[in-house]
Motif scaffolding. Structure first.
Motif, PDB file in Angstrom:
ATOM      1  N   ARG A   5      -3.249  -7.914   8.840  1.00 20.42           N
ATOM      2  CA  ARG A   5      -3.877  -6.688   8.325  1.00 20.42           C
ATOM      3  C   ARG A   5      -2.810  -5.756   7.768  1.00 20.42           C
ATOM      4  N   ILE A   6      -3.150  -5.105   6.659  1.00 18.66           N
ATOM      5  CA  ILE A   6      -2.226  -4.144   6.051  1.00 18.66           C
ATOM      6  C   ILE A   6      -3.039  -3.072   5.322  1.00 18.66           C
ATOM      7  N   SER A  20       2.952   1.489   2.933  1.00 19.69           N
ATOM      8  CA  SER A  20       2.272   0.291   3.423  1.00 19.69           C
ATOM      9  C   SER A  20       2.403   0.295   4.938  1.00 19.69           C
ATOM     10  N   PHE A  21       1.274   0.173   5.617  1.00 19.58           N
ATOM     11  CA  PHE A  21       1.261   0.338   7.064  1.00 19.58           C
ATOM     12  C   PHE A  21       0.443  -0.760   7.730  1.00 19.58           C
ATOM     13  N   ALA A  45      -7.197  -1.623   2.036  1.00 16.73           N
ATOM     14  CA  ALA A  45      -6.964  -2.282   3.316  1.00 16.73           C
ATOM     15  C   ALA A  45      -7.290  -3.761   3.177  1.00 16.73           C
ATOM     16  N   LYS A  46      -6.421  -4.575   3.744  1.00 17.66           N
ATOM     17  CA  LYS A  46      -6.628  -6.018   3.706  1.00 17.66           C
ATOM     18  C   LYS A  46      -6.812  -6.501   5.139  1.00 17.66           C
ATOM     19  N   GLY A  50      -7.884 -11.796   4.618  1.00 16.66           N
ATOM     20  CA  GLY A  50      -7.496 -11.599   3.234  1.00 16.66           C
ATOM     21  C   GLY A  50      -8.505 -10.832   2.396  1.00 16.66           C
ATOM     22  N   VAL A  51      -9.586 -10.359   2.998  1.00 17.88           N
ATOM     23  CA  VAL A  51     -10.599  -9.596   2.264  1.00 17.88           C
ATOM     24  C   VAL A  51     -10.118  -8.157   2.120  1.00 17.88           C
ATOM     25  N   GLU A  52     -10.219  -7.606   0.892  1.00 17.17           N
ATOM     26  CA  GLU A  52      -9.767  -6.241   0.630  1.00 17.17           C
ATOM     27  C   GLU A  52     -10.930  -5.263   0.608  1.00 17.17           C
TER      28      GLU A  52
END
Length: 140
Positions: A5-6, A20-21, A45-46, A50-52
């Motif tokens: 997650r990012i 980026s956190f 957010a990802k 991998g879904v944004e």
């Protein structure tokens, strides 16, 4: 399973994120480095799969002084000499606090005068209608 997650945070239409956190995210947005006016915070957010997801938050920055104009309104039609008062004041930090007068001088609103006149009128009416000198004689 690795946490992929990012959260990336963009300002306006910038191509590169300013941060980026890993979630959860907590940061301070310093608006003193942003020009006054309308802006947009875009958060991408990802998830681990991998879904944004995208969220956009519009906001307005106003770091400069407050500007007050008396005598001219937006899109007002004027046809003669018009008196205009302009004042600009901000949150300057000073070591001393001295009251010099009103920040923006304005007349007392008509509704305040109406209430004051009504109150005084009722007080006089009550005084005249219920005046009885016997009530005000001394007990001595």
């Amino acid at each position: 399973m690795e946490d992929k997650r990012i959260v990336k945070v963009y300002l306006d239409e910038e191509k590169e994120p300013f941060g980026s956190f890993k979630p959860p995210v907590k940061f301070d947005l310093d608006t003193t480095k942003i020009t006054d006016g309308k802006h947009k915070l875009r958060i991408v957010a990802k998830s681990s799969s991998g879904v944004e997801g995208i969220k956009e938050i519009p906001f307005v920055v106003k770091n400069g002084p407050e500007i007050s104009v008396i005598g001219l309104k937006n899109n007002e039609i004027i046809d003669s000499t018009t008196s205009i008062t302009i004042n600009a004041y901000g949150s300057e930090t000073n070591d001393e606090f001295v009251i010099k007068g009103s920040e923006t001088p304005k007349a007392i609103p008509a509704w305040v005068w109406a209430i004051l006149i009504g109150f005084i009128g009722f007080a006089l009416f009550y005084l005249i209608m219920y005046w009885d000198s016997d009530l005000y004689n001394s007990f001595f």
